[in-house]
Design an enzyme around this catalytic site. Structure first.
Site, short mmCIF file in Angstrom:
data_model
loop_
_atom_site.label_atom_id
_atom_site.label_comp_id
_atom_site.label_asym_id
_atom_site.label_seq_id
_atom_site.Cartn_x
_atom_site.Cartn_y
_atom_site.Cartn_z
N GLY A 1 -27.45 -2.00 0.14
CA GLY A 1 -26.91 -0.79 -0.48
C GLY A 1 -25.41 -0.80 -0.57
CG MET B 1 -20.23 -4.68 4.13
SD MET B 1 -21.35 -4.62 5.55
CE MET B 1 -20.15 -4.67 6.88
CD GLU C 1 -22.24 1.70 3.81
OE1 GLU C 1 -21.72 1.06 4.74
OE2 GLU C 1 -23.48 1.71 3.60
CG ASN D 1 -16.54 -4.91 3.92
OD1 ASN D 1 -17.16 -5.64 4.68
ND2 ASN D 1 -16.90 -4.71 2.66
CD GLU E 1 -23.44 -5.49 9.01
OE1 GLU E 1 -22.93 -4.72 8.19
OE2 GLU E 1 -24.08 -5.11 9.99
N1 TRP Z 1 -23.86 -2.57 7.33
C1 TRP Z 1 -24.44 -2.24 6.05
C2 TRP Z 1 -24.82 -0.79 6.13
O1 TRP Z 1 -25.78 -0.42 6.71
C3 TRP Z 1 -25.63 -3.07 5.72
C4 TRP Z 1 -25.37 -4.32 4.95
C5 TRP Z 1 -24.72 -4.43 3.80
C6 TRP Z 1 -25.83 -5.62 5.23
N2 TRP Z 1 -24.74 -5.72 3.36
C7 TRP Z 1 -25.41 -6.45 4.21
C8 TRP Z 1 -26.57 -6.17 6.23
C9 TRP Z 1 -25.72 -7.80 4.17
C10 TRP Z 1 -26.89 -7.51 6.21
C11 TRP Z 1 -26.46 -8.32 5.20
O2 TRP Z 1 -24.13 0.06 5.70
ZN ZN Z 2 -24.87 1.15 7.99
#
Ligand code: TRP
Ligand code: ZN
Length: 882
Positions: free
Chosen positions: A268, A270, A305, A272, A128
């Site tokens: 923080g 991710m 998450e 996935n 992401e």
């Molecule tokens: N989707 C993640 C969250 O909010 C955010 C995130 C994690 C993210 N790593 C990233 C966004 C790298 C941009 C780039 O839980």
């Molecule tokens: Zn999020």
């Protein structure tokens, strides 16, 4: 090589892809510097799409070694391959076809931490928002969903653990000391949710039985030896899974849920699918090394998450403009979870503090943008507090409008209607409109209009007619690209508190819609009248912070004290104490600038001390009351022409007066709030520690302060108390020998623990005053400063720029020049991190003119630099032009 072009992307240009992706099959042969990725994609042309149109795939910095169509090597005439794009022509009209792409990657050289990279010898991905295109050519956008099969081949000795999304299919030995593992994720997902992790990691295992009786294996992977520190995260995970079933009826859907903690990570964590990757800061904790705040963050982020599995993964975003669809909603869900796990009122106070400290300045400055933007240049720069925190507040307001049950029904409909889809904000809002029959079109302006609305209120009581009249006005300030704003639908929770502390029940309310205790302000100016009010009431407005607004409501100190004593909403009691504090702090800042003696209203001091000593209030609440508005809160309220030195001195002076007047109260708290027995990270204990440390902090402003803090440091048996004591020593007595001794004792004890070392750096980086810059520069030369580790960079450079207003905003501009040097150094290796830290200058225009001129000059120098990343260029240009 930079392959992003920095073009502006417009929401209005959205259209679906020409080709539908049916399946993804990936094989990774891992190697530190030459990883081979074979990607097989099955597509068919979408109905009605012109047969002449080519397939266009995204790439970023890619080098391709093989390309086949239905397993036959493609002639050069049929494709164009660039580092950032692959175009394939002459594809079948309607039959499905298979494209095979082989790319070779160098994970070791990937310093951006996007795509496939290595951290402490572990292979890890971050896709992401647009990282997957750094792995292989792909339609890398969130509305392209497919099931993935992933095979990982790697050296067995160095990579015993091979993980990807979904369920484990099988594995075994391969050639030359290698082994393999295969994973299948049956839930169609966009590429940004892809993940792969491989390496030599320890694991903590547990299981969870879902409400329908399925067993889910839970695994948290950490560096060897750190397993015991994952216990709290595991507990938080199980509580999150249970809570989502009970509150929203959401059950987990795969056989296994995995979390991996890594030490180099841009954000923080991710979400996935089935394989969350975390910054280890938000996984690892034990009493010796983690503070209460660390525990609370872990609980919140594990939940966040996990909750994404439904809000983000099962239902994802159609395009990145819809980011708040998953983030705002998921933040709201994790806020609600934490509120249920801890004290709801204290949680709300902390949320609002954070919102006002971070989001309000963003919304008031050059980087202001709507929760649902319509253009962007670099999507990484839109993972903002506006999208996340204001997005959550907008979701909370929907829950306020519909009530708890109505909101649940709307969510049920959302899951039912859009499961498996890539949805939009409009889809989401429509679900709540449909279940409630409410017209939410005016309300939707919260998504589209940037800027914090200003609501002005005035009340009038007519004793003869027993009527209370409330006049309200609203104004949404101009923001970049949005000079003119429409009236918003603002839900304002209220109470009319009578002399005896009870709440008046009006016999009628006129002037607009009222539901329960919520007034609906929908016009630019609106007057509500409340009939049958027997005596003059005190109005408590925007209770629980029902709307994310600035409220201008001139209330007397006596009325505020009345609210602080009697409101049944704890948040409002805290707000009233804050509203009592602010004018004193702001006046002191003005007095200091005009060379006058400062003063503080004794009525405020006694109300504050009354709350601090009130044993009917929970300790955590009392600690929140004692934590005065911060220097950045003061800067925000002052609104412009700000002098950070005067603000600091003013706050210092007021605290000194409170400390002197309240000395006996603080002495009592210090002994009362002592906790017997071993440390537990529960909210009660955390509250007591917070109150005790707040008392300790006030006492540092009276005689003998350093001795007390030194004693507290030496006797601390947990990280919370230790960090608090060390912070008091460093910030209040930076030159004392006790401070130097404590800092070095702390360093010696925790040198081997990077997360604790981060605290050591941050405490020193935030010591106020002119000397801060020299200190930060010296720390930068420390062997323990690791420029490639984002947490470490944030703990030194980030902490200095974001959390040291006097040290950073030196009138001679040296703080800004230092930041610029750092930004230009970080940018080539990690643009996302550089851009994020640069946003620390987002409020530069509200500084007094000497500092503002320095800031402008430095920003212009950054802008002139050639070879800036799109990330930094986007931020610096928006900061300069708006
Ligand atoms: N989707 C993640 C969250 O909010 C955010 C995130 C994690 C993210 N790593 C990233 C966004 C790298 C941009 C780039 O839980
Ligand atoms: Zn999020």
């Amino acid at each position: 090589m930079r392959t992003d072009t920095g073009q502006i992307i417009h929401l209005a240009d959205y259209r679906p892809t020409d080709f539908v992706l049916e399946r993804v099959d990936l094989t990774f042969e891992l190697d530190p510097t030459a990883t081979r990725v074979e990607s097989r994609l099955i597509f068919h042309r979408r109905d009605g799409v012109d047969a002449g149109l080519p397939l266009v795939l995204d790439g970023d910095d890619l080098s391709m070694t093989e390309l086949r169509l239905d397993q036959i090597e493609l002639p050069a005439s049929q494709f164009d391959a660039r580092a950032d794009q692959l175009i394939i022509r002459d594809l079948p009209q309607s039959a499905p076809f298979e494209v095979t792409v082989v790319t070779v990657l160098n994970p070791e050289a990937n310093t951006q931490l996007m795509g496939l990279y290595r951290t402490n010898g572990v292979y890890c991905t971050q896709c992401e928002a647009e990282g997957f295109r750094r792995i292989t050519y792909f339609p890398d956008r969130p509305d392209v969903l497919a099931p993935y099969t992933v095979t990982i081949i790697a050296d067995k000795a160095t990579n015993p653990v091979l993980l990807s999304n979904g369920n484990f299919l099988g594995g075994g030995n391969y050639d030359e000391g290698r082994h393999f593992a295969a994973w299948f994720d049956p839930f169609p997902k966009p590429s940004y949710l892809f993940a792969l992790v491989a390496g030599d990691l320890g694991v903590v295992e547990d299981s969870f039985t879902t409400q329908s009786g399925r067993d889910v294996a839970l695994k948290i992977y950490v560096e060897h030896g750190k397993e015991p520190r994952a216990a709290y995260a595991m507990d938080a995970l199980k509580r999150s899974m249970k809570w989502d079933e009970e509150r929203f009826g959401r059950e987990y859907d795969l056989d296994i849920f995995m979390i991996v903690a890594v030490s180099d990570f841009n954000m923080g964590a991710m979400e996935n699918k089935g394989l969350n990757v975390f910054n280890d800061k938000y996984v690892l904790a034990d009493p010796e090394t983690a503070t209460d705040q660390d525990y609370a963050n872990i609980e919140a982020i594990i939940a966040h998450e996990y909750f994404h599995n439904w809000t983000g993964n099962r239902i994802t975003c159609r395009d990145w403009f819809q980011l708040c669809l998953k983030e705002g909603l998921t933040v709201y869900r994790d806020h609600e979870f934490s509120a249920d796990m801890r004290s709801r009122a204290v949680k709300r106070i902390a949320e609002v503090r954070h919102l006002k400290a971070e989001q309000f300045p963003e919304d008031a400055g050059p980087l202001a943008h709507p929760v649902r933007p319509t253009t962007y240049r670099e999507i990484n720069n839109f993972y903002t507090t506006t999208v996340y925190e204001k997005g959550s507040e907008v979701t909370r307001m929907i829950a306020t409008l519909l009530g708890r049950d109505g909101f649940k029904k709307g969510m049920d409909l959302y899951f039912e209607r859009h499961d498996g889809e890539a949805a939009t904000v409009e889809d989401f809002v429509r679900c709540f409109a449909d279940v409630s029959g409410r017209d939410l079109s005016q309300f939707s302006r919260w998504y589209h209009q940037a800027g914090t609305p200003l609501v002005t209120a005035s009340g009038d009581y007519d004793a003869a007619r027993q009527i209370f009249t409330l006049s309200l006005q609203q104004m949404v300030p101009a923001t970049p690209g949005q000079p003119v704003k429409e009236a918003m639908h603002i839900p304002l929770s209220f109470a009319l508190i009578l002399d005896n502390g009870t709440t008046a029940e009006p016999s009628a309310v006129d002037g607009g819609e009222v539901t329960g205790d919520v007034l609906h302000l929908t016009e630019r100016a609106q007057t509500f009248t409340f009939s049958g009010i027997a005596s003059r009431p005190v109005l408590s407005l925007n209770r629980g912070f029902s709307a994310p607004i600035n409220l201008e409501f001139k209330q007397t100190p006596a009325d505020l004290v009345h609210i602080a004593r009697h409101d049944t909403d704890q948040f409002s009691r805290w707000q009233a104490l804050t509203d009592l504090a602010l004018p004193n702090l702001l006046q002191a800042a003005r007095d200091i600038r005009s060379g006058k003696e400062i003063s503080c209203d004794p009525a405020f001091i006694s109300a504050l001390l009354e709350a601090a000593a009130d044993e009917s209030l929970e300790p955590a609440f009392r600690a929140q009351a004692l934590a005065l508005p911060s220097e950045s809160d003061m800067a925000r309220e002052l609104g412009g022409n700000n002098d950070p030195d005067a603000i600091h001195a003013a706050r210092h002076g007021i605290i000194e007066r409170i400390a002197k007047a309240g000395r006996p109260v603080f002495e009592t708290l210090l002994s009362q709030m002592r906790i017997e027995g071993p440390f537990t990270p529960d909210a009660d204990g955390a509250g007591k520690r917070a109150l005790r440390n707040s008392a300790l902090s006030y006492l540092s402003y009276v005689e003998g302060g350093a001795a007390r803090a030194t004693d507290a440091f030496n006797t601390a048996d947990n990280m919370t108390d230790m960090v608090q004591a060390l912070t008091i020593l460093a910030h209040r007595f930076p030159d004392a020998t006790e401070t130097a001794e404590a800092l070095s004792a702390f360093l010696q004890r925790f040198e081997e623990n990077p997360l604790v070392l981060d605290k050591w750096f941050a405490i020193q980086a935030t010591i106020p005053g002119r000397d801060a810059l020299a200190r930060v520069k010296a720390l930068l030369q420390d062997a323990r400063y690791v420029a490639s580790n984002p947490n470490r960079v944030r703990s030194l450079v980030g902490a200095f720029a974001f959390s040291n207003p006097t040290g950073f905003n030196r009138a001679d501009g040296e703080g800004y020049r230092f930041l610029a040097e750092q930004i230009l150094m970080i940018d080539p290796r990690n643009p996302q991190l550089a851009a994020r830290i640069l946003t620390s200058m987002r409020s530069w225009r509200s500084l007094e003119s000497v500092r503002a001129d320095q800031a402008r000059t430095v920003l212009a120098e950054i802008q002139r630099h050639s070879g800036l990343s799109t990330d930094v260029r986007d931020i610096v240009e928006r900061m300069l032009t708006a």
